[in-house]
Design a protein around this motif. Structure first.
Motif: not given
Length: 937
Positions: A776-777, A818-824
């Motif tokens: 989810k990006i 299911r969750s937005q990601s990319g900046l963790d």
């Protein structure tokens, strides 16, 4: 951006105006802001940020909250920052809104928030708060959000970025790196995708509604298929145009064929009805002619007796014409008798008018002769008054000469007063110059005395100075001996050569000063003498009676001259007042003379006109009297020519003759008119009978009207039925044809809409990060990931130094799809080879990771902002969570930031930092309230 000087007034804990010379800190290195807790260390950073951006460093305190509670009510609140950017110096001054005492009266008023930016190169200043902030952003190249992240990192801001979620970190990056366009692109794609999806659904419903509106006759061959089309389209089914259009074409073809047949049958029935209507019309016309002929014959028979009676009455009045001629002669004689009485009345009226006019003109002439007498008396009085005012012009010339004389004396007195003031000024200047000379001469004497004293003391001490340098075995420069048993002793207060030279130089300077003072005094005394000579000359010329006498010149003193000037000015004012009064009286006399001369001219003109009017009235009265006498003679002649009968008898005779003539004329006219009408009516009836008889002969025999009318009713009913059938077929065909056309248009639009929806839906899912079985990006997050990777490169360089190579930050994906990601963020522990969340770091480890991340962010934002370089970095954090080794490592990293002329400012209470950092800004609380600050370098 490098701050040079910070000025605070009634700002935070700083009650009075406080000036902080930041230029003393130099152009590079670390400096520490330290002091008592709550003394106002962070307020210094707040002041810098507020001056630049109208915000505090932490973004918590607003400008209106920064007014000092310790300040006097009249002390203004403002912050002024002088800073340098790429060699360009600017000064920004900003004040918040606050209450201050009124300039007039009691109470308080609101000082509005304001700002001003000035340039050192002389460019026009920038005013108004918003414009100043915009200009600062343009000069520095950073807005407030970027500045607070890369140049001034406030308390509590370190770990916020480290422990933020993807959404929170995305919001931070959105402001710093301006990624809003990518966010707006995502939102626009999602909005267009939703709009296209809604349009697809609406289009399906619209097509179903179009097909639901079709109508056809029962028993149609395709009735079953047509019934299934509308619900299939409304439910979004796959009813393709290739299957629907043939059915629609077949339905329309059958309905058009039925309509053509109905139209042909209706046209045939209408043709038969038109033919029958013509036959029925001819039969009805023949019956109408028969009835009209019968009525015309009856009318002709009734009009014959009327014509005979009119002819008999006309014959009876045939001899009335001769009687009318005889009556006309009698009427003329009666009118002449009555006109004689009217002529007499007219003459008598003219006679009365002539007598009245003569009396009126006599009265007018008498009145005008009386007015002439009164006007002559007024003119005589005016001549006497003008003779009395004859000398006013000469008096005016004399008064004007006196006024010019007084003006010249007033100017001379004013000039004498100015000469007196100038003489006093020059006298004062001469006395001051003499005093300065005396002071300079005294200083010269003292300088000479000191010089002579020091020279004598220096010469006396030469033997002692030579003896100080003698050693056994070294020859004496005076006697040449190598043994020195008794050397001279140096006096305790022997002057040095430098002191003697300085005394000589001071004496020379005192000589020059005394000479210059002497020359100035001589010049001032000469100017004073010249001013006094000019003053005496002017005074004797203007007031000889006061300053000259047979015994010789009178002594001229300031008090005597001031008294004389005062008395002369008073006398001059009295003379001017008297002159003014005389001039006003003369002006009044001249004005009165001008008015009287004007009045004399007007009255002279009135007398000539009045005399002419009186003469004309007398002549008119004589003429009217002569006319009255002539009219009296005419009236006598007219009375003598009157008939014996009176006016009333003549009027009655004339009226009787008029009535008789009118009665005779009326009888004749009535008989002639009745005869003409009777002849006209009878001729018209006779012509109608002849015409109708001829028309009846042409029409022939009458037809059977009832049978024809029955046939007409049957054909009319048949035509009506056929027209209703045609109308019903048309009402079914036209909507079906329109629905078919609309279906073709909507089907083509639906196909185009479907193609656009497919690729917009794919783009929206990709940009929004909603593709199934994918991370989810979002598009914006993907752009921000690149910035985060660059930040981590800078951050890990410093984190590895501060942790001795143990920790390294990395970007990680979300735990699920299911969750937005990319900046963790995660952390790599190189000591044990594990990867874990940054939230598992200890307090000191979190601080080091946060500091490294903040510094890395600062580097990347500078790069993204166009290679902007900040000459000063501010860190508001305590460093209290670090042990000695970690603190040493952090200081080494921060010290590395100062390379290349960069200053790094740190706010901290840590004692080790006070020992390690020499440059300090020390803030202390004052016992009276408020705080003070000083720079230690």
């Amino acid at each position: 951006m490098r701050p040079l000087k910070l000025t605070l007034s009634a700002f935070g804990p700083y009650a009075a105006e406080t000036v902080l010379d930041l230029a003393q800190l130099g152009r590079g290195g670390l400096y520490l802001v330290t002091g008592d807790t709550g003394a106002g260390k962070t307020t210094l950073f707040d002041a810098i940020t507020y001056a630049l951006y109208d915000h505090s460093s932490g973004g918590v305190r607003e400008g209106a909250m920064l007014r000092s509670k310790y300040a006097e009510p009249g002390t203004p609140t403002f912050v002024e920052l002088e800073f340098e950017v790429r060699g360009q110096r600017c000064t920004v001054r900003r004040n918040p809104e606050y209450l201050r005492p009124k300039a007039r009266g009691e109470g308080f008023t609101t000082e509005k928030a304001d700002a001003c930016l000035t340039y050192a190169d002389g460019r026009p200043p920038v005013t108004r708060a918003k414009d100043v902030t915009a200009a600062v952003v343009d000069i520095i190249g950073l807005d407030y959000n970027q500045f607070s992240q890369i140049a001034m990192i406030a308390q509590g801001q370190f770990t916020r970025l480290l422990n933020a979620s993807t959404e929170e970190r995305s919001k931070i990056f959105r402001k710093l790196f301006r990624t809003q366009p990518y966010q707006r692109l995502q939102e626009r794609l999602q909005a267009e995708n939703a709009a296209l999806t809604r349009q697809r659904e609406e289009q399906s419903v619209r097509i179903g509604q179009l097909l639901s509106g079709l109508s056809w006759a029962e028993g149609d061959a395709d009735e079953a298929v047509l019934d299934e089309l509308p619900p299939l389209c409304e439910a979004g089914g796959q009813a393709s145009p290739e299957g629907v259009l043939p059915l629609l074409d077949a339905l329309l073809a059958g309905q058009e064929q039925a309509l053509s047949a109905a139209t042909a049958a209706r046209a045939e029935a209408e043709a038969e009805l038109d033919k029958l209507q013509q036959t029925l019309g001819r039969a009805e016309q023949a019956e109408k002619l028969r009835l009209e002929l019968t009525a015309a014959q009856a009318r002709q028979g009734a009009l014959r007796p009327v014509l005979d009676a009119a002819e008999a009455e006309a014959a009876r009045h045939a001899g009335d014409t001769a009687a009318l001629d005889a009556l006309a002669g009698k009427l003329e004689r009666a009118k002449a008798d009555l006109a004689a009485f009217d002529g007499l009345d007219s003459l008598e009226k003219k006679l009365s008018a002539a007598r009245d006019a003569a009396a009126l003109e006599n009265a007018r002439a008498e009145k005008r002769r009386a007015a002439l007498g009164q006007l002559d008396g007024e003119l005589t009085a005016l001549e006497q008054s003008l003779a009395a005012l004859g000398g006013a012009e000469a008096e005016k010339v004399s008064l004007e000469a006196r006024a010019e004389q007084l003006t010249r004396r007033e100017t001379a007195l004013a000039q004498l007063a100015r000469s007196l003031a100038e003489g006093q000024r020059r006298g004062q200047a001469a006395r001051q110059a003499q005093e300065r000379y005396l002071l300079a001469d005294g200083a010269k004497e003292r300088a000479h005395a000191l010089r002579d004293h020091l020279e004598r003391a220096f010469l006396n001490a030469q033997a002692g100075l030579l003896a100080e340098g003698l050693t056994d075995g070294t020859p004496c420069p005076v006697c040449g001996s190598t043994h020195h048993p008794k050397r001279a002793v140096l006096p305790a207060e022997a002057p040095t050569q430098a002191r003697v030279d300085a005394a000589r130089q001071s004496a020379d300077e005192a000589d020059r000063a005394a000479q210059e003072a002497s020359a100035s005094a001589a010049k001032a005394v000469a100017a004073d003498r010249e001013a006094k000579a000019i003053l005496r000359r002017d005074a004797e010329a203007l007031l000889p009676e006061r300053f000259t006498s047979p015994e010789g010149p009178v002594k001229l003193t300031v008090s005597l001259l001031k008294t004389a000037l005062a008395e002369e000015s008073e006398a001059l004012h009295a003379a001017q007042e008297a002159l003014d009064k005389a001039q006003k009286q003369n002006a009044a006399a001249l004005a009165a003379k001008a008015r009287q001369e004007d009045e004399r001219q007007k009255k002279t003109a009135q007398r000539s006109a009045l005399e002419a009017e009186a003469r004309a009235s007398a002549e008119e009265a004589a003429r009217q009297s002569a006319a009255a006498k002539a009219l009296e003679a005419q009236c006598a002649e007219a009375r003598a020519a009157l008939p014996a009968a009176g006016r009333e008898e003549a009027r009655r005779a004339l009226a009787g003759l008029e009535n008789e003539r009118c009665a005779l004329r009326a009888g004749m006219d009535a008989a002639a008119s009745a005869l003409a009408r009777a002849r006209q009516d009878y001729a018209a009836a006779e012509a109608a009978v002849t015409a109708l008889t001829a028309q009846q002969t042409e029409a022939g025999e009458a037809a059977d009207l009832p049978a024809l009318e029955s046939q007409r009713d049957a054909l009319t009913a048949r035509r009506t039925a056929l027209a209703a059938q045609e109308k019903a077929l048309t009402a079914r065909l036209l909507p079906n044809r329109k629905a078919a056309d609309l279906y073709r248009q909507h089907a083509a639009a639906r196909a185009e809409l479907e193609r656009r929806w497919q690729w917009v839906n794919a783009l929206a899912s990709t940009a929004g990060g909603t593709l199934s079985s994918k991370q989810k990006i979002r598009l914006e997050a993907y752009i921000q990931m690149n910035y985060l990777d660059a930040i981590l490169v800078h951050a890990n360089t410093r984190l590895m130094q501060m942790t001795a190579g143990q920790y390294e930050l990395e970007r990680v994906g979300a735990e699920n799809q299911r969750s937005q990601s990319g900046l963790d963020l995660g952390v790599i522990d190189h000591y044990n080879g594990t990867r874990r969340s940054v939230k598992t770091l200890s307090g000191g480890e979190s601080f080091k990771a946060s500091l490294a991340l903040a510094l890395g962010l600062s580097d990347e934002v500078q790069s993204a902002a166009g290679g902007i370089r900040l000459d000063t970095l501010f860190l508001d954090e305590g460093f209290g969570s670090l042990d000695d080794e970690s603190l040493e490592q952090a200081i080494r990293v921060l010290a590395g930031l100062t390379e290349g002329d960069r200053l790094v400012g740190i706010i901290s209470h840590v004692a080790a930092l006070k020992e390690r950092i020499d440059k300090q800004v020390v803030v202390k609380k004052a016992r009276s309230g408020g705080s003070t600050v000083e720079v230690l370098v």
